[in-house]
Design an enzyme around this catalytic site. Sequence first.
Site, PDB file in Angstrom:
ATOM      1  N   LYS A 268       0.802  -1.206   0.000  1.00 18.18           N
ATOM      2  CA  LYS A 268       0.000   0.000   0.000  1.00 18.18           C
ATOM      3  C   LYS A 268       0.848   1.275   0.000  1.00 18.18           C
ATOM      4  O   LYS A 268       0.395   2.329  -0.471  1.00 18.18           O
ATOM      5  CB  LYS A 268      -0.887   0.047   1.264  1.00 18.18           C
ATOM      6  CG  LYS A 268      -1.924  -1.036   1.370  1.00 18.18           C
ATOM      7  CD  LYS A 268      -2.673  -0.879   2.706  1.00 18.18           C
ATOM      8  CE  LYS A 268      -3.637  -2.022   2.957  1.00 18.18           C
ATOM      9  NZ  LYS A 268      -4.276  -1.894   4.272  1.00 18.18           N
TER      10      LYS A 268
ATOM     11  N   GLU B 231       8.403   2.768  -4.910  1.00 16.46           N
ATOM     12  CA  GLU B 231       8.242   2.327  -3.524  1.00 16.46           C
ATOM     13  C   GLU B 231       8.278   3.547  -2.614  1.00 16.46           C
ATOM     14  O   GLU B 231       8.962   4.528  -2.922  1.00 16.46           O
ATOM     15  CB  GLU B 231       9.399   1.355  -3.208  1.00 16.46           C
ATOM     16  CG  GLU B 231       9.419   0.783  -1.834  1.00 16.46           C
ATOM     17  CD  GLU B 231       8.206  -0.066  -1.487  1.00 16.46           C
ATOM     18  OE1 GLU B 231       7.096   0.511  -1.375  1.00 16.46           O
ATOM     19  OE2 GLU B 231       8.347  -1.273  -1.278  1.00 16.46           O
TER      20      GLU B 231
ATOM     21  N   ASP C 263      14.102   0.304   3.528  1.00 15.74           N
ATOM     22  CA  ASP C 263      14.665   0.307   4.882  1.00 15.74           C
ATOM     23  C   ASP C 263      15.666  -0.843   4.977  1.00 15.74           C
ATOM     24  O   ASP C 263      16.818  -0.690   4.585  1.00 15.74           O
ATOM     25  CB  ASP C 263      13.510   0.181   5.881  1.00 15.74           C
ATOM     26  CG  ASP C 263      13.948   0.357   7.329  1.00 15.74           C
ATOM     27  OD1 ASP C 263      15.154   0.295   7.592  1.00 15.74           O
ATOM     28  OD2 ASP C 263      13.094   0.533   8.208  1.00 15.74           O
TER      29      ASP C 263
HETATM   30  C1  PRP Z   1       6.813  -1.068   3.966  1.00 12.34           C
HETATM   31  C2  PRP Z   1       7.170  -0.198   2.771  1.00 12.34           C
HETATM   32  C3  PRP Z   1       8.111  -1.065   1.981  1.00 12.34           C
HETATM   33  C4  PRP Z   1       8.814  -1.881   3.043  1.00 12.34           C
HETATM   34  C5  PRP Z   1      10.190  -1.328   3.276  1.00 12.34           C
HETATM   35  O1  PRP Z   1       5.814  -1.964   3.595  1.00 12.34           O
HETATM   36  O2  PRP Z   1       6.032   0.159   2.023  1.00 12.34           O
HETATM   37  O3  PRP Z   1       7.421  -1.920   1.105  1.00 12.34           O
HETATM   38  O4  PRP Z   1       8.023  -1.774   4.229  1.00 12.34           O
HETATM   39  O5  PRP Z   1      10.841  -1.989   4.312  1.00 12.34           O
HETATM   40  P1  PRP Z   1      12.054  -2.970   4.102  1.00 12.34           P
HETATM   41  O6  PRP Z   1      13.028  -2.284   3.193  1.00 12.34           O
HETATM   42  O7  PRP Z   1      12.606  -3.106   5.507  1.00 12.34           O
HETATM   43  O8  PRP Z   1      11.583  -4.277   3.576  1.00 12.34           O
HETATM   44  P2  PRP Z   1       4.848  -2.719   4.635  1.00 12.34           P
HETATM   45  O9  PRP Z   1       5.295  -4.125   4.823  1.00 12.34           O
HETATM   46  O10 PRP Z   1       4.719  -1.906   5.892  1.00 12.34           O
HETATM   47  O11 PRP Z   1       3.488  -2.747   3.822  1.00 12.34           O
HETATM   48  P3  PRP Z   1       2.660  -1.476   3.284  1.00 12.34           P
HETATM   49  O12 PRP Z   1       3.315  -1.029   1.996  1.00 12.34           O
HETATM   50  O13 PRP Z   1       1.290  -2.024   3.061  1.00 12.34           O
HETATM   51  O14 PRP Z   1       2.712  -0.401   4.341  1.00 12.34           O
END
Ligand code: PRP
Length: 175
Positions: free
Chosen positions: A40, A95, A99
């Site tokens: 999302k 994206e 992180d």
């Molecule tokens: C969040 C964000 C990225 C991911 C980044 O997604 O949108 O997709 O985390 O983090 P990382 O680099 O540590 O993997 P989330 O899993 O919270 O889902 P969302 O997009 O629905 O908020």
Amino acid sequence: MLVGKPFLTVEQIRSRVKELADRISMDYKGNEIIAVGILKGAFMFFADIVKLIQVPINVDFLVASSYIKTRTTGEVIIHADIRENIKDKHVLLFEDIVDTGVTLKYIKDTLLVRNPASLKICAFLDKKTHRQVELEPDYVGFAIPDKYVVGYGLDYDNKYRNLPYIAVFKEDSSL
Ligand code: PRP
């Protein structure tokens, strides 16, 4: 739970998104892009940037998650895949934040086996402090320090995504 004043204002975001869109338009001149919004989180950034990109765009989406509240589970779940056939196409993933890099690395590896002509990443925010895998976005809106941020699509427990700016989020331990 506390959300502070803007860390990145609406105006800062607007102007940086325009710069990114101009760069992408230049780099992809003469080509068509399959632009994939990773949901999302990327919904707001994606909607803003695609309006400003000046090359033909085929819009698609992929829904993935790996976080529960402020912590990554390390396991990426793809809830909905893209619909387009990306073989020999130029794919650009959008994206909200990189992180640990685990989510995008998983998505990138999943899509690369489908043999796109190219696959690049545009991340609105890049937080390098907790990177666990080798992953470098090709386009970055803002490099940010080790703070948990919400707004402009980013959430805490699915809340605050609708803030039009980025704010630092602090968990209130008394709650
Ligand atoms: C969040 C964000 C990225 C991911 C980044 O997604 O949108 O997709 O985390 O983090 P990382 O680099 O540590 O993997 P989330 O899993 O919270 O889902 P969302 O997009 O629905 O908020």
